[in-house]
Design a protein around this motif. Structure first.
Motif, PDB file in Angstrom:
ATOM      1  N   PRO A   5     -39.968 -22.018  29.570  1.00 14.86           N
ATOM      2  CA  PRO A   5     -40.522 -20.786  29.748  1.00 14.86           C
ATOM      3  C   PRO A   5     -39.439 -19.676  30.420  1.00 14.86           C
ATOM      4  CG  PRO A   5     -41.302 -22.179  31.754  1.00 14.86           C
ATOM      5  CD  PRO A   5     -40.532 -22.965  30.648  1.00 14.86           C
ATOM      6  N   LEU A   6     -39.670 -18.483  30.164  1.00 12.39           N
ATOM      7  CA  LEU A   6     -38.568 -17.327  30.326  1.00 12.39           C
ATOM      8  C   LEU A   6     -38.685 -17.261  32.026  1.00 12.39           C
ATOM      9  CD1 LEU A   6     -39.301 -14.908  27.308  1.00 12.39           C
ATOM     10  CD2 LEU A   6     -37.284 -16.692  27.525  1.00 12.39           C
ATOM     11  N   ARG A   7     -40.149 -17.418  32.563  1.00 14.64           N
ATOM     12  CA  ARG A   7     -39.984 -17.165  33.846  1.00 14.64           C
ATOM     13  C   ARG A   7     -41.187 -17.870  34.572  1.00 14.64           C
ATOM     14  NH1 ARG A   7     -44.494 -13.608  34.275  1.00 14.64           N
ATOM     15  NH2 ARG A   7     -45.167 -12.589  32.511  1.00 14.64           N
ATOM     16  N   ALA A  67     -55.802 -23.704  21.290  1.00 13.60           N
ATOM     17  CA  ALA A  67     -57.151 -23.427  21.018  1.00 13.60           C
ATOM     18  C   ALA A  67     -57.880 -23.046  22.548  1.00 13.60           C
ATOM     19  CB  ALA A  67     -57.675 -24.771  20.630  1.00 13.60           C
ATOM     20  N   ALA A  68     -57.498 -23.867  23.669  1.00  8.18           N
ATOM     21  CA  ALA A  68     -58.041 -23.691  24.825  1.00  8.18           C
ATOM     22  C   ALA A  68     -57.662 -22.356  25.339  1.00  8.18           C
ATOM     23  CB  ALA A  68     -57.614 -24.879  25.781  1.00  8.18           C
ATOM     24  N   LEU A  69     -56.492 -21.791  24.951  1.00  6.44           N
ATOM     25  CA  LEU A  69     -55.960 -20.402  25.375  1.00  6.44           C
ATOM     26  C   LEU A  69     -56.962 -19.512  24.774  1.00  6.44           C
ATOM     27  CD1 LEU A  69     -54.073 -18.481  26.596  1.00  6.44           C
ATOM     28  CD2 LEU A  69     -52.442 -18.878  24.422  1.00  6.44           C
ATOM     29  N   LYS A  70     -57.351 -19.682  23.497  1.00  6.05           N
ATOM     30  CA  LYS A  70     -58.263 -18.540  22.931  1.00  6.05           C
ATOM     31  C   LYS A  70     -59.486 -18.702  23.387  1.00  6.05           C
ATOM     32  CE  LYS A  70     -56.135 -18.682  18.262  1.00  6.05           C
ATOM     33  NZ  LYS A  70     -56.334 -19.038  16.815  1.00  6.05           N
ATOM     34  N   LEU A  71     -59.935 -19.758  24.111  1.00  2.00           N
ATOM     35  CA  LEU A  71     -61.249 -19.821  24.575  1.00  2.00           C
ATOM     36  C   LEU A  71     -61.239 -19.154  26.087  1.00  2.00           C
ATOM     37  CD1 LEU A  71     -62.512 -23.575  24.085  1.00  2.00           C
ATOM     38  CD2 LEU A  71     -63.216 -21.219  22.852  1.00  2.00           C
ATOM     39  N   LEU A  72     -60.177 -19.299  26.639  1.00  2.00           N
ATOM     40  CA  LEU A  72     -59.906 -18.621  28.069  1.00  2.00           C
ATOM     41  C   LEU A  72     -59.980 -17.111  27.669  1.00  2.00           C
ATOM     42  CD1 LEU A  72     -57.500 -21.155  29.890  1.00  2.00           C
ATOM     43  CD2 LEU A  72     -59.965 -20.884  30.273  1.00  2.00           C
ATOM     44  N   GLN A  73     -59.344 -16.884  26.874  1.00  2.00           N
ATOM     45  CA  GLN A  73     -59.085 -15.325  26.727  1.00  2.00           C
ATOM     46  C   GLN A  73     -60.567 -14.771  26.119  1.00  2.00           C
ATOM     47  OE1 GLN A  73     -55.698 -15.363  23.388  1.00  2.00           O
ATOM     48  NE2 GLN A  73     -54.443 -15.127  24.883  1.00  2.00           N
ATOM     49  N   GLN A  74     -61.241 -15.391  25.549  1.00  2.00           N
ATOM     50  CA  GLN A  74     -62.578 -14.761  25.181  1.00  2.00           C
ATOM     51  C   GLN A  74     -63.481 -14.522  26.333  1.00  2.00           C
ATOM     52  OE1 GLN A  74     -64.118 -17.783  22.374  1.00  2.00           O
ATOM     53  NE2 GLN A  74     -62.752 -16.867  20.735  1.00  2.00           N
ATOM     54  N   LYS A  75     -63.306 -15.588  27.275  1.00  5.56           N
ATOM     55  CA  LYS A  75     -63.985 -15.894  28.621  1.00  5.56           C
ATOM     56  C   LYS A  75     -63.113 -14.647  29.536  1.00  5.56           C
ATOM     57  CE  LYS A  75     -65.628 -20.455  28.051  1.00  5.56           C
ATOM     58  NZ  LYS A  75     -65.638 -21.743  28.452  1.00  5.56           N
ATOM     59  N   HIS A 118     -45.450 -52.242  17.105  1.00  5.49           N
ATOM     60  CA  HIS A 118     -45.653 -50.735  16.767  1.00  5.49           C
ATOM     61  C   HIS A 118     -45.235 -49.685  17.684  1.00  5.49           C
ATOM     62  CE1 HIS A 118     -49.403 -51.936  18.890  1.00  5.49           C
ATOM     63  NE2 HIS A 118     -49.377 -50.568  19.265  1.00  5.49           N
ATOM     64  N   GLN A 119     -45.376 -48.581  17.113  1.00  9.23           N
ATOM     65  CA  GLN A 119     -44.878 -47.455  18.316  1.00  9.23           C
ATOM     66  C   GLN A 119     -46.039 -46.474  18.676  1.00  9.23           C
ATOM     67  OE1 GLN A 119     -42.998 -47.434  15.105  1.00  9.23           O
ATOM     68  NE2 GLN A 119     -42.159 -49.220  16.084  1.00  9.23           N
ATOM     69  N   VAL A 120     -46.033 -46.117  19.896  1.00 11.05           N
ATOM     70  CA  VAL A 120     -47.133 -45.014  20.415  1.00 11.05           C
ATOM     71  C   VAL A 120     -46.522 -43.894  20.835  1.00 11.05           C
ATOM     72  CG1 VAL A 120     -49.150 -44.753  21.898  1.00 11.05           C
ATOM     73  CG2 VAL A 120     -48.661 -47.047  21.290  1.00 11.05           C
ATOM     74  N   TYR A 121     -46.973 -42.671  20.327  1.00 11.32           N
ATOM     75  CA  TYR A 121     -46.207 -41.353  20.491  1.00 11.32           C
ATOM     76  C   TYR A 121     -47.210 -40.719  21.183  1.00 11.32           C
ATOM     77  CZ  TYR A 121     -42.249 -42.340  17.405  1.00 11.32           C
ATOM     78  OH  TYR A 121     -41.206 -42.912  16.586  1.00 11.32           O
ATOM     79  N   THR A 122     -46.863 -39.999  22.375  1.00  8.86           N
ATOM     80  CA  THR A 122     -47.909 -38.987  22.960  1.00  8.86           C
ATOM     81  C   THR A 122     -47.076 -37.631  23.021  1.00  8.86           C
ATOM     82  OG1 THR A 122     -49.288 -40.637  24.122  1.00  8.86           O
ATOM     83  CG2 THR A 122     -49.129 -38.349  24.953  1.00  8.86           C
ATOM     84  N   GLY A 123     -47.731 -36.673  22.614  1.00 12.61           N
ATOM     85  CA  GLY A 123     -46.983 -35.279  22.791  1.00 12.61           C
ATOM     86  C   GLY A 123     -47.837 -34.581  23.834  1.00 12.61           C
ATOM     87  N   ILE A 124     -47.194 -33.807  24.606  1.00 17.32           N
ATOM     88  CA  ILE A 124     -47.565 -32.825  25.693  1.00 17.32           C
ATOM     89  C   ILE A 124     -46.973 -31.471  25.729  1.00 17.32           C
ATOM     90  CG2 ILE A 124     -47.988 -32.371  28.242  1.00 17.32           C
ATOM     91  CD1 ILE A 124     -47.301 -35.229  28.780  1.00 17.32           C
ATOM     92  N   ALA A 125     -47.930 -30.592  25.502  1.00 15.54           N
ATOM     93  CA  ALA A 125     -47.682 -28.880  25.446  1.00 15.54           C
ATOM     94  C   ALA A 125     -48.220 -28.393  26.635  1.00 15.54           C
ATOM     95  CB  ALA A 125     -48.172 -28.587  24.093  1.00 15.54           C
ATOM     96  N   CYS A 126     -47.605 -27.792  27.228  1.00 14.14           N
ATOM     97  CA  CYS A 126     -47.914 -26.686  28.580  1.00 14.14           C
ATOM     98  C   CYS A 126     -47.761 -25.349  28.137  1.00 14.14           C
ATOM     99  CB  CYS A 126     -47.030 -27.038  29.862  1.00 14.14           C
ATOM    100  SG  CYS A 126     -47.128 -28.931  30.364  1.00 14.14           S
ATOM    101  N   VAL A 127     -48.851 -24.655  28.301  1.00 14.29           N
ATOM    102  CA  VAL A 127     -48.967 -23.260  27.872  1.00 14.29           C
ATOM    103  C   VAL A 127     -49.333 -22.383  28.857  1.00 14.29           C
ATOM    104  CG1 VAL A 127     -49.961 -21.666  26.096  1.00 14.29           C
ATOM    105  CG2 VAL A 127     -49.511 -23.813  25.265  1.00 14.29           C
ATOM    106  N   LEU A 128     -48.783 -21.301  29.142  1.00 12.27           N
ATOM    107  CA  LEU A 128     -49.114 -20.374  30.091  1.00 12.27           C
ATOM    108  C   LEU A 128     -50.152 -19.475  29.617  1.00 12.27           C
ATOM    109  CD1 LEU A 128     -45.702 -19.291  31.881  1.00 12.27           C
ATOM    110  CD2 LEU A 128     -47.668 -20.254  32.949  1.00 12.27           C
ATOM    111  N   SER A 129     -51.251 -19.073  30.360  1.00 15.60           N
ATOM    112  CA  SER A 129     -52.146 -18.443  29.641  1.00 15.60           C
ATOM    113  C   SER A 129     -52.008 -17.138  29.662  1.00 15.60           C
ATOM    114  CB  SER A 129     -53.667 -18.595  30.686  1.00 15.60           C
ATOM    115  OG  SER A 129     -53.474 -18.222  31.985  1.00 15.60           O
ATOM    116  N   SER A 130     -51.089 -16.692  30.772  1.00 20.93           N
ATOM    117  CA  SER A 130     -50.788 -15.054  30.645  1.00 20.93           C
ATOM    118  C   SER A 130     -49.947 -14.696  29.624  1.00 20.93           C
ATOM    119  CB  SER A 130     -50.289 -14.801  32.158  1.00 20.93           C
ATOM    120  OG  SER A 130     -49.187 -15.513  32.262  1.00 20.93           O
ATOM    121  N   SER A 131     -49.112 -15.402  29.129  1.00 15.98           N
ATOM    122  CA  SER A 131     -48.144 -15.110  28.054  1.00 15.98           C
ATOM    123  C   SER A 131     -48.104 -15.911  26.862  1.00 15.98           C
ATOM    124  CB  SER A 131     -46.593 -15.093  28.953  1.00 15.98           C
ATOM    125  OG  SER A 131     -46.481 -16.407  29.185  1.00 15.98           O
TER     126      SER A 131
END
Length: 209
Positions: A5-7, A67-75, A118-131
């Motif tokens: 993140p930029l800040r 998708a969660a960010l859009k829901l928060l913005q709607q609320k 076999h291999q197990v992959y998990t991705g994580i994304a962290c998104v700031l709601s304000s930006s």
């Protein structure tokens, strides 16, 4: 990790964009000082055929978080939230195995996995709601499953545990007895690599301890 993140800014809550009870329990294990809210999303999980496993989990985890960010913005409840999206897949011989659509497919998946690695992959994304700024990363764990008879597979499938699990097994439940060994993060196989998540939270000055 990438796309730092930029800040940093004051974050008052975490939002877990997941309906998975396993991920809820894992986040609770961190005993964070911030409140954690659960926000389930109905997210399109279609992928492109040429995506690598790491691209699949990173892109889908970001899709869930957005998708969660859009829901928060709607609320209009998004002033200082950090949204966490995650996605887990099982990969065998380069093929992604998602959640089985029924018990028959679960038996087919387990039949292919039994006695093999076999291999197990998990991705994580962290998104700031304000930006909307995001950081995204993933972990991979190698898993070797025991050799299993058709009867053992049928009895396990009959328990119902495989129905909502990528690869048709849950290592944190009865599926633990199917696994011979793992190489990498155990919690990654459960569905949320806590070591990786704690590092990502540290980017936002959120400390586990």
């Amino acid at each position: 990790m990438r796309d730092k993140p930029l800040r940093n800014e004051a974050i008052s809550e975490l939002v877990l964009a997941s309906s998975s009870p396993r991920r809820k329990e894992l986040v609770a294990m961190l005993d964070l000082s911030l409140p954690v809210y659960i926000l389930s999303t109905d997210t399109d999980e279609t992928v492109e055929a040429d995506w690598t496993p790491s691209e699949v989990v990173e892109k889908l985890s970001l899709r869930k978080a957005n998708a969660a960010l859009k829901l928060l913005q709607q609320k209009q409840e998004h002033e200082s939230s950090l949204i966490i999206g995650a996605d887990t897949i099982v990969v065998l011989d380069g093929e992604v195995l998602g959640k089985p659509v029924d018990d028959m497919e679960a038996m087919t998946m387990l039949g292919r996995l039994q006695g093999r690695s076999h291999q197990v992959y998990t991705g994580i994304a962290c998104v700031l709601s304000s930006s909307g700024e995001a950081i995204i990363s993933h972990r991979m764990t190698k898993v070797k499953m025991k050799a299993l008879s058709s009867d053992q597979i049928a009895r396990y499938v009959a328990t119902g545990e495989p129905r909502d699990k990528a690869g048709a097994y849950g290592i944190q439940g009865l599926g633990s007895i199917l696994v011979d060994e793992i190489d990498g993060c155990y919690f990654n196989v459960v569905g949320l690599p806590l070591s990786l998540l704690s590092d990502m939270l540290g980017t936002y000055d959120i400390s586990v301890f």
